[in-house]
Design an enzyme around this catalytic site. Structure first.
Site, PDB file in Angstrom:
ATOM      1  N   ARG A  73       0.821  -1.196   0.000  1.00 49.88           N
ATOM      2  CA  ARG A  73       0.000   0.000   0.000  1.00 49.88           C
ATOM      3  C   ARG A  73       0.853   1.242   0.000  1.00 49.88           C
ATOM      4  NH1 ARG A  73      -3.608   0.552   4.568  1.00 49.88           N
ATOM      5  NH2 ARG A  73      -1.693  -0.126   5.527  1.00 49.88           N
ATOM      6  N   SER A 142       7.994  -5.498   6.196  1.00 53.46           N
ATOM      7  CA  SER A 142       7.639  -6.439   7.260  1.00 53.46           C
ATOM      8  C   SER A 142       8.368  -7.765   7.164  1.00 53.46           C
ATOM      9  CB  SER A 142       6.135  -6.636   7.263  1.00 53.46           C
ATOM     10  OG  SER A 142       5.541  -5.369   7.375  1.00 53.46           O
ATOM     11  N   ASP A 195       6.156  -3.774  10.469  1.00 50.05           N
ATOM     12  CA  ASP A 195       4.719  -3.519  10.666  1.00 50.05           C
ATOM     13  C   ASP A 195       4.306  -3.598  12.149  1.00 50.05           C
ATOM     14  OD1 ASP A 195       5.149  -6.259  10.568  1.00 50.05           O
ATOM     15  OD2 ASP A 195       3.391  -6.720   9.351  1.00 50.05           O
TER      16      ASP A 195
HETATM   17  C1  BGC Z   1       8.071 -11.211   9.519  1.00 46.48           C
HETATM   18  C2  BGC Z   1       7.933 -10.001  10.416  1.00 46.48           C
HETATM   19  C3  BGC Z   1       6.578  -9.375  10.208  1.00 46.48           C
HETATM   20  C4  BGC Z   1       5.478 -10.404  10.374  1.00 46.48           C
HETATM   21  C5  BGC Z   1       4.087  -9.827  10.166  1.00 46.48           C
HETATM   22  C6  BGC Z   1       6.891 -12.146   9.685  1.00 46.48           C
HETATM   23  O1  BGC Z   1       6.969 -13.186   8.753  1.00 46.48           O
HETATM   24  O2  BGC Z   1       9.259 -11.908   9.811  1.00 46.48           O
HETATM   25  O3  BGC Z   1       8.950  -9.061  10.160  1.00 46.48           O
HETATM   26  O4  BGC Z   1       6.409  -8.345  11.133  1.00 46.48           O
HETATM   27  O5  BGC Z   1       5.677 -11.449   9.450  1.00 46.48           O
HETATM   28  O6  BGC Z   1       3.957  -9.239   8.917  1.00 46.48           O
END
Ligand code: BGC
Length: 475
Positions: A73, A142, A195
């Site tokens: 996004r 993320s 995130d």
């Molecule tokens: C990632 C994290 C992320 C989470 C939620 C995980 O697979 O390693 O960095 O915050 O997913 O998106």
């Protein structure tokens, strides 16, 4: 035979309170070990270099870019300052072509930058970008990233459905910056955040009692505010605020107490990242549907309750998705019509008896309930680490949760709430609240970009006028 498979699953997915207490304890212990030294735990406890969270006083136009699931996004957020909060927010969601999730990093970042350029080009007015100032962007990425500052960081590894080898070990901010320059985009990446960190920031913006930001979506993760002097591995000068937001990367948590079945083991062996993200594989949206598919496949191979069927779909990995099992788990129709529909549409299972459909609902429920109870144990672990799990606490502790699994899978959310209350006990539960944090990961990035850039401005002003340093600090 089918009943036997389900009885066995029920048994192996049992999560009695003593087991969950062990899981919570192990989580709290791993948190400490991960803070102690680099590589001290599978739970990486990554430093975010965010040392202050937004206060409500941030002001101006900021952008956010949110990459982490199957969509990304772009957002434009107008902050009103002076507790007026978000006065305007435009956003656009774009799905990522699946081939880009395992191609090259220049293709992925090139695609993102081109979509961002289109978004900016579509802006009707940009009156707030004045005096030749660059647009400020917060980048929510993320995945586990080792940061050296709030606006740089190298990718440790991919998780979820991403696997782009040439990006591992590289600075993702530099990659995005290069791609943006190729698009002629004059933007400055003011912050790189996870995130979970964005969720924490977004929720704290409205409520000072928020202590942790959690994601239960495609993947799972947690972030919380730690005292800088309680982080032995933090080198160099301590942040002036005395705090540091930690991106736990708890998806990689493992404990021998986790109830792992043959289905989980097979899922892990055949995954993009075997042996990794075990807690995530038990508790997040990318995997719950896939676990159920594996149970149904076993049943269909050992019994005839699904009738004569073509197994092609049932054998296809990830074809049954978590939204499908959620729809089946919540089916209230007397003859379980929705279950019949989902089985037919997604797995080509066409003729089922009501008894069989009830069994399918039970499988979905077992898998979702185990996920939610383990998720609650994780939350209890964080509260324990923060010393907020006992009933002598006067302070209110709010845990902000975002992500599609938490938002849309009602039973997951209900089981999570009930289990957390069981783990904390009646008294301590009174001071703990679990809240849905809407859109933290997008707005949170823009907020951190705002507080960082205003902090930096304040810092440079400080040279000229020593008293401006605290203008955007929460103290
Ligand atoms: C990632 C994290 C992320 C989470 C939620 C995980 O697979 O390693 O960095 O915050 O997913 O998106």
């Amino acid at each position: 035979m089918a009943e036997q498979v389900v009885a066995d699953l029920r048994d192996k997915c049992e999560t009695p309170l003593p087991l969950l207490r062990e899981v919570a304890l192990a989580m709290a212990h791993e948190m400490g070990a991960g803070l102690q030294k680099e590589g001290g735990s599978r739970v990486k406890m990554l430093l975010s270099y965010v040392d202050k969270l937004p206060t409500g006083r941030e002001e101006g136009l900021f952008y956010g870019l949110d990459l982490g699931g199957t969509n990304f996004r772009v957002l434009k957020v107008q902050l009103g300052g002076n507790q007026k909060h978000v006065v305007n927010c435009d956003s656009k969601e774009v799905s990522i072509p699946p081939q880009l999730m395992s191609g090259s990093s220049s293709e992925l970042f090139g695609f993102i930058a081109s979509e961002l350029a289109k978004f900016v080009a579509d802006e009707e007015n940009c009156t707030n970008i004045s005096n030749g100032k660059k647009r400020e962007l917060g980048f929510t990425f993320s995945f586990p990233v080792k940061q050296r500052s709030v606006a740089s960081g190298t990718l440790v590894k991919w998780t979820k459905a991403f696997s782009i080898d040439d990006a591992v070990g590289e600075d993702v901010v530099a990659k995005l910056q290069t791609a943006m320059e190729k698009q002629g985009l004059d933007m400055h990446i003011a912050a790189l955040i996870n995130d979970a960190v964005g969720t924490l920031a977004g929720a704290r913006y409205y409520d000072k009692d928020v202590v942790a930001g959690i994601i239960f979506g495609t993947g799972t993760n947690a972030a919380y505010v730690e005292k800088a002097n309680a982080i032995p591995k933090l080198e160099g000068e301590l942040p002036r605020s005395g705090d540091m937001v930690i991106n736990m990367e708890w998806g990689n948590f493992y404990s021998s107490h986790l109830p792992i079945t043959e289905y989980d083991q097979e899922l892990d062996n055949e995954s993009l990242n075997p042996g990794e993200q075990i807690y995530e594989k038990l508790t997040s949206g990318m995997y719950l549907g896939e676990i159920v598919r594996r149970v149904l496949l076993k049943i269909s191979l050992h019994s005839s309750i699904f009738g004569n069927m073509d197994h092609t779909k049932l054998q296809t990995h990830f074809l049954l998705r978590t939204p499908h099992i959620s729809a089946m788990n919540h089916d209230k129709t007397p003859d379980l019509k929705i279950v019949a529909e989902k089985l037919e549409e997604n797995l080509a299972i066409t003729s089922t008896s009501l008894e069989t459909r009830k069994l399918v609902v039970e499988i979905c429920d077992i898998v979702a309930r185990r996920a939610a109870r383990l998720a609650a144990a994780g939350l209890a672990g964080i509260l324990k680490k923060l010393g907020r799990d006992c009933n002598d606490q006067e302070q209110r502790s709010v845990i902000a949760i975002d992500g599609g699994l938490f938002e849309h899978y009602t039973k997951f959310r209900e089981y999570l709430d009930i289990t957390l209350a069981e783990l904390l006990g009646e008294e301590a539960s009174k001071s703990v609240a679990v809240k849905h944090a809407d859109d933290g990961s997008g707005i949170g990035a823009a907020l951190i970009a705002a507080s960082q850039s205003q902090y930096c401005n304040a810092e440079s002003d400080e040279v000229a006028a020593k008293n401006t340093y605290h203008t955007c600090r929460e103290d």
